[in-house]
Design a protein around this motif. Sequence first.
Motif, mmCIF file in Angstrom:
data_model
loop_
_atom_site.group_PDB
_atom_site.id
_atom_site.type_symbol
_atom_site.label_atom_id
_atom_site.label_comp_id
_atom_site.label_asym_id
_atom_site.label_seq_id
_atom_site.Cartn_x
_atom_site.Cartn_y
_atom_site.Cartn_z
ATOM 1 N N ASN A 47 0.828 -1.220 0.000
ATOM 2 C CA ASN A 47 0.000 0.000 0.000
ATOM 3 C C ASN A 47 0.855 1.259 0.000
ATOM 4 N N ARG A 48 1.960 1.228 0.709
ATOM 5 C CA ARG A 48 2.842 2.408 0.737
ATOM 6 C C ARG A 48 3.450 2.668 -0.637
ATOM 7 N N ILE A 49 3.888 1.584 -1.296
ATOM 8 C CA ILE A 49 4.483 1.731 -2.633
ATOM 9 C C ILE A 49 3.438 2.224 -3.627
ATOM 10 N N MET A 50 2.218 1.647 -3.570
ATOM 11 C CA MET A 50 1.163 2.024 -4.505
ATOM 12 C C MET A 50 0.755 3.487 -4.322
ATOM 13 N N ARG A 51 0.666 3.948 -3.088
ATOM 14 C CA ARG A 51 0.309 5.361 -2.859
ATOM 15 C C ARG A 51 1.377 6.285 -3.437
ATOM 16 N N GLY A 52 2.623 5.869 -3.277
ATOM 17 C CA GLY A 52 3.709 6.699 -3.828
ATOM 18 C C GLY A 52 3.618 6.812 -5.340
ATOM 19 N N MET A 53 3.314 5.690 -6.028
ATOM 20 C CA MET A 53 3.194 5.718 -7.494
ATOM 21 C C MET A 53 1.990 6.534 -7.926
ATOM 22 N N GLU A 55 0.597 9.005 -6.354
ATOM 23 C CA GLU A 55 0.901 10.423 -6.146
ATOM 24 C C GLU A 55 1.873 10.933 -7.209
ATOM 25 N N GLN A 56 2.805 10.068 -7.589
ATOM 26 C CA GLN A 56 3.791 10.457 -8.618
ATOM 27 C C GLN A 56 3.145 10.507 -9.999
ATOM 28 N N GLY A 57 2.095 9.683 -10.254
ATOM 29 C CA GLY A 57 1.387 9.676 -11.533
ATOM 30 C C GLY A 57 1.992 8.752 -12.553
ATOM 31 N N SER A 58 2.914 7.884 -12.163
ATOM 32 C CA SER A 58 3.530 6.924 -13.088
ATOM 33 C C SER A 58 4.187 5.824 -12.276
ATOM 34 N N PHE A 59 4.592 4.784 -12.993
ATOM 35 C CA PHE A 59 5.297 3.701 -12.316
ATOM 36 C C PHE A 59 6.774 4.009 -12.242
ATOM 37 N N SER A 60 7.356 3.796 -11.082
ATOM 38 C CA SER A 60 8.815 3.913 -10.934
ATOM 39 C C SER A 60 9.252 2.806 -9.967
ATOM 40 N N MET A 61 10.409 2.233 -10.240
ATOM 41 C CA MET A 61 10.900 1.123 -9.421
ATOM 42 C C MET A 61 11.186 1.631 -8.001
ATOM 43 N N PRO A 62 10.491 1.082 -7.003
ATOM 44 C CA PRO A 62 10.687 1.554 -5.629
ATOM 45 C C PRO A 62 12.007 1.063 -5.037
ATOM 46 N N ASP A 63 12.474 1.758 -4.006
ATOM 47 C CA ASP A 63 13.675 1.355 -3.275
ATOM 48 C C ASP A 63 13.278 0.259 -2.278
ATOM 49 N N LEU A 64 13.711 -0.951 -2.527
ATOM 50 C CA LEU A 64 13.288 -2.094 -1.713
ATOM 51 C C LEU A 64 14.198 -2.368 -0.521
ATOM 52 N N ILE A 101 -0.747 -8.996 -6.950
ATOM 53 C CA ILE A 101 -0.851 -8.075 -8.099
ATOM 54 C C ILE A 101 -1.883 -6.994 -7.777
ATOM 55 N N GLU A 102 -1.476 -5.754 -8.035
ATOM 56 C CA GLU A 102 -2.353 -4.607 -7.809
ATOM 57 C C GLU A 102 -2.457 -3.790 -9.103
ATOM 58 N N PRO A 103 -3.667 -3.316 -9.490
ATOM 59 C CA PRO A 103 -3.794 -2.413 -10.662
ATOM 60 C C PRO A 103 -3.318 -1.005 -10.280
ATOM 61 N N LEU A 104 -2.554 -0.391 -11.153
ATOM 62 C CA LEU A 104 -2.097 0.987 -10.937
ATOM 63 C C LEU A 104 -3.054 1.920 -11.678
ATOM 64 N N THR A 105 -3.816 2.677 -10.929
ATOM 65 C CA THR A 105 -4.839 3.552 -11.504
ATOM 66 C C THR A 105 -4.387 4.995 -11.428
ATOM 67 N N LEU A 106 -4.405 5.650 -12.610
ATOM 68 C CA LEU A 106 -4.082 7.091 -12.666
ATOM 69 C C LEU A 106 -5.335 7.805 -13.129
ATOM 70 N N GLY A 107 -5.929 8.558 -12.228
ATOM 71 C CA GLY A 107 -7.209 9.195 -12.551
ATOM 72 C C GLY A 107 -8.308 8.139 -12.568
ATOM 73 N N ASP A 108 -9.012 8.076 -13.686
ATOM 74 C CA ASP A 108 -10.092 7.103 -13.808
ATOM 75 C C ASP A 108 -9.701 5.920 -14.669
ATOM 76 N N GLU A 109 -8.456 5.919 -15.146
ATOM 77 C CA GLU A 109 -8.012 4.858 -16.034
ATOM 78 C C GLU A 109 -6.942 3.995 -15.388
ATOM 79 N N VAL A 110 -6.939 2.701 -15.802
ATOM 80 C CA VAL A 110 -5.930 1.766 -15.311
ATOM 81 C C VAL A 110 -4.680 1.941 -16.164
#
Length: 427
Positions: A47-53, A55-64, A101-110
């Motif tokens: 959930n923390r990683i998904m919120r960060g993406m 908020e950022q508006g795109s996918f970026s590889m998180p620091d694991l 697996i989680e869907p990454l939603t930006l706005g109203d679109e996946v």
Amino acid sequence: MWGIDMKKLNLCMAGVVCFYLVLLLAAGMLYKRQTDETGREYLVEINRIMRGMEEQGSFSMPDLREMKQIEVVSFLKIEDSKDLKSINTFFKHRNQYDTHIEPLTLGDEVYGYVRFDYRRVVEAGNVFWLMEGIIALSGIASILVLVYLKEKLIKPFLILRDMPYELSKGRLEGEVRENKDRFFGKFVWGISMLKDHLKTSQMQTLKLEKEKKMLLLSISHDIKTPLNSIKLYAKALKEGVYDTDEEQKKAAGQIENLSGEIDAFVREIVKTSSQEIIPIEVEASEFYIKDLVDMIRQYYEPKCKLIMTNFFIGAFENKLLRGNIDSSFEVVENIMENAFKYGDGKRIEISFYEEEGCLLMKIKNTGKPVKEEEMPHLFDSFFRGSNADEKEGNGLGLYICREIMRKMGGEIFAVREKDGMSLHLVF
């Protein structure tokens, strides 16, 4: 009866085993529940990683590096979801990991799908096994304790428990099996000594009764001859058979001589009756007066408190006395029981004083004293004073006390007090 008691004990042991098995099962279920709860911590990281993406508006590889459970993150764009090769790569199974697996939603679109490969970390594992080990060891220890108690205490007790009843019924035959167990060894030895003592006393009593009966039969036979002669002389005197004074005096002399013979027989009967009634043995030893006083205090203070009798023990020096402590306590016990029985129950006092190298213990109780004319017979066997009324007793208590004290080289005497009686033990 023994079999029933052992069956109950075995059921108790089985119950303990079942209790610990249930405890282990409950611990396992609790651990599973805790695992299910603590093992879902990976969702917090996701959930923390998904919120960060988002908020950022795109996918970026998180620091694991800061993640405890997330190991690998993969991304599948929505436009690549129609490519079979990309789909196979995205959904490829990794044996060492679990997948989410989680869907990454930006706005109203996946925008795409994010795959998280994670490894569950359950920190309660060591605690669980420690807890299980403690429970198992406790169960084993409890079972071992029960087995030990069964073998060392219950079984020997069940063997011995009927013995006092058998002795009370006078069944003195058979032997007491030797037992070197540290719990019951001394008890078995004491029971064996008691049985031997009772058997010896029984044999001595039977022997004494036989001797007395034989003596009485012999004396009664011997008395008949002079008694018949006395009757003949008396009848002759009565009927005037003897004419002269000399003949009458001679007959009277014969009657006197024959009466002397009968008197000698009577004295022998009295002497036999006054011989030792109970065989009393006292082991020669020494003891400190403090040890005897401690025994008296421990035994009689609670009893006096219960019947609301004031009980007082005076000061003393801890002298070393000649005698046997158990026999001395038996003397005190007889006197104390007399004080309870014949006193008024208000006060019992024990004091100490010294005379001519002897220690004297004075036991005084309040109440009605023995009559003056009865004092010389107080220590005679079977004597009971006029103050006994209808109280139970056989008149042997003070007789036994005197015999014990004399066999320890001491003495006992009684004194009439203004408000009661006192017995003085001379050590």
